[in-house]
Design a protein around this motif. Structure first.
Motif, PDB file in Angstrom:
ATOM      1  N   GLY A  47       0.814  -1.207   0.000  1.00 24.50           N
ATOM      2  CA  GLY A  47       0.000   0.000   0.000  1.00 24.50           C
ATOM      3  C   GLY A  47       0.845   1.254   0.000  1.00 24.50           C
ATOM      4  N   GLY A  48       0.288   2.346  -0.529  1.00 25.78           N
ATOM      5  CA  GLY A  48       1.040   3.585  -0.561  1.00 25.78           C
ATOM      6  C   GLY A  48       0.307   4.667  -1.331  1.00 25.78           C
ATOM      7  N   SER A  96      -1.777  -6.377   9.113  1.00 26.80           N
ATOM      8  CA  SER A  96      -0.844  -5.538   8.365  1.00 26.80           C
ATOM      9  C   SER A  96       0.082  -4.855   9.345  1.00 26.80           C
ATOM     10  N   ALA A  97       1.299  -4.604   8.917  1.00 27.03           N
ATOM     11  CA  ALA A  97       2.219  -3.847   9.756  1.00 27.03           C
ATOM     12  C   ALA A  97       1.744  -2.408   9.874  1.00 27.03           C
ATOM     13  N   ASN A  98       1.905  -1.827  11.068  1.00 27.57           N
ATOM     14  CA  ASN A  98       1.563  -0.419  11.250  1.00 27.57           C
ATOM     15  C   ASN A  98       2.492   0.436  10.398  1.00 27.57           C
ATOM     16  N   THR A 184      -2.864   6.184   7.362  1.00 29.67           N
ATOM     17  CA  THR A 184      -2.085   5.121   7.989  1.00 29.67           C
ATOM     18  C   THR A 184      -2.844   3.802   7.952  1.00 29.67           C
ATOM     19  N   ILE A 185      -2.098   2.715   8.104  1.00 30.63           N
ATOM     20  CA  ILE A 185      -2.679   1.416   8.442  1.00 30.63           C
ATOM     21  C   ILE A 185      -2.246   1.101   9.865  1.00 30.63           C
ATOM     22  N   GLY A 188      -4.300  -4.138  15.509  1.00 33.27           N
ATOM     23  CA  GLY A 188      -4.652  -4.229  16.915  1.00 33.27           C
ATOM     24  C   GLY A 188      -6.113  -4.013  17.199  1.00 33.27           C
ATOM     25  N   HIS A 189      -6.888  -3.530  16.213  1.00 35.04           N
ATOM     26  CA  HIS A 189      -8.328  -3.388  16.373  1.00 35.04           C
ATOM     27  C   HIS A 189      -8.961  -4.777  16.377  1.00 35.04           C
ATOM     28  N   SER A 190     -10.105  -4.913  17.020  1.00 31.21           N
ATOM     29  CA  SER A 190     -10.774  -6.215  17.085  1.00 31.21           C
ATOM     30  C   SER A 190     -11.150  -6.735  15.703  1.00 31.21           C
ATOM     31  N   SER A 191     -11.303  -5.830  14.735  1.00 27.92           N
ATOM     32  CA  SER A 191     -11.653  -6.236  13.374  1.00 27.92           C
ATOM     33  C   SER A 191     -10.424  -6.420  12.490  1.00 27.92           C
ATOM     34  N   GLY A 192      -9.230  -6.332  13.061  1.00 30.40           N
ATOM     35  CA  GLY A 192      -8.004  -6.504  12.290  1.00 30.40           C
ATOM     36  C   GLY A 192      -7.430  -5.173  11.832  1.00 30.40           C
TER      37      GLY A 192
END
Length: 216
Positions: A47-48, A96-98, A184-185, A188-192
């Motif tokens: 992504g970008g 996904s990586a932050n 940003t991505i 850690g959210h409950s939905s991924g």
């Protein structure tokens, strides 16, 4: 922070795009390329950011069969008091990586969120109505946050507009005056994984741009 639901989008091509509406349909024929091809190349890296002349977008990879909930954090406008979007959030699922994907101006023509291949067929300004842009504006006309779905290329995409008193509608500076907002991505959210655009209108006039003449 509380969020309100705006709807959901899908990206059967596997690439989701958050794009400026202005020049969405005219920039790609002029450079002999398709938005979906550029977006797929960017998504392949995780992504970008895409930037061609006055057009900008963010592209990310997503599951082809997942409906992606779209939400918004809101607050009263610091200028006129109307409730406005301060953060756009798309719940992508998976992991996904932050990371920071880039930044986007708030296009005064609006933004669109949807499948990259579907958006290849978007019909926007300077053409005979009815167009996808016209359909978006009609769909969003009675929504308190100026948001509305529209069918494009067989997919439902989401158009996001602005109140005239906020974002680029107020200062007409956009990137030329430094008015851009990070995308940003985060995990850690409950939905991924979650795609977030921090578009707080309170940050619409950075100190360096105060007092500048309208570049347009």
């Amino acid at each position: 922070m509380e969020f309100v639901e705006l709807g959901a989008v899908a990206a059967p091509s596997g690439v989701l795009v958050l794009a400026m509406v202005g020049h969405l349909d005219d920039i790609w024929p002029s450079i002999g390329e398709r938005l979906s091809d550029r977006a797929a190349a960017v998504a392949a890296t995780g992504g970008g950011h895409i930037h061609e002349w006055l057009f900008e977008a963010i592209a990310v990879p997503v599951d082809t069969d997942r409906r992606l909930p779209v939400l918004a954090a809101t607050q009263p406008s610091p200028f006129f008091g109307e409730t406005v979007i301060t953060m756009l959030e798309v719940r992508l699922g998976g992991e996904s990586a932050n990371r920071l994907l880039g930044d986007l101006p708030a296009d005064r023509c609006g933004m669109v969120l949807g499948d990259a291949v579907a958006l290849d067929s978007w019909v926007g300004l300077s053409t005979e109505p009815p167009t996808d842009y016209d359909n978006f504006r009609r769909s969003a006309a009675n929504h308190p946050l100026h948001v509305g779905p529209v069918e494009v290329g067989g997919c439902s995409v989401l158009g996001i507009g602005w109140n005239e008193g906020d974002h680029s509608m107020r200062h007409r500076g956009e990137r030329a005056a430094g008015h851009v907002y990070p995308v940003t991505i985060t995990n850690g959210h409950s939905s991924g994984a979650v795609l977030r655009w921090d578009v707080d209108p309170a940050k619409v006039r950075p100190e360096a741009a105060i007092g500048r003449r309208d570049p347009f």
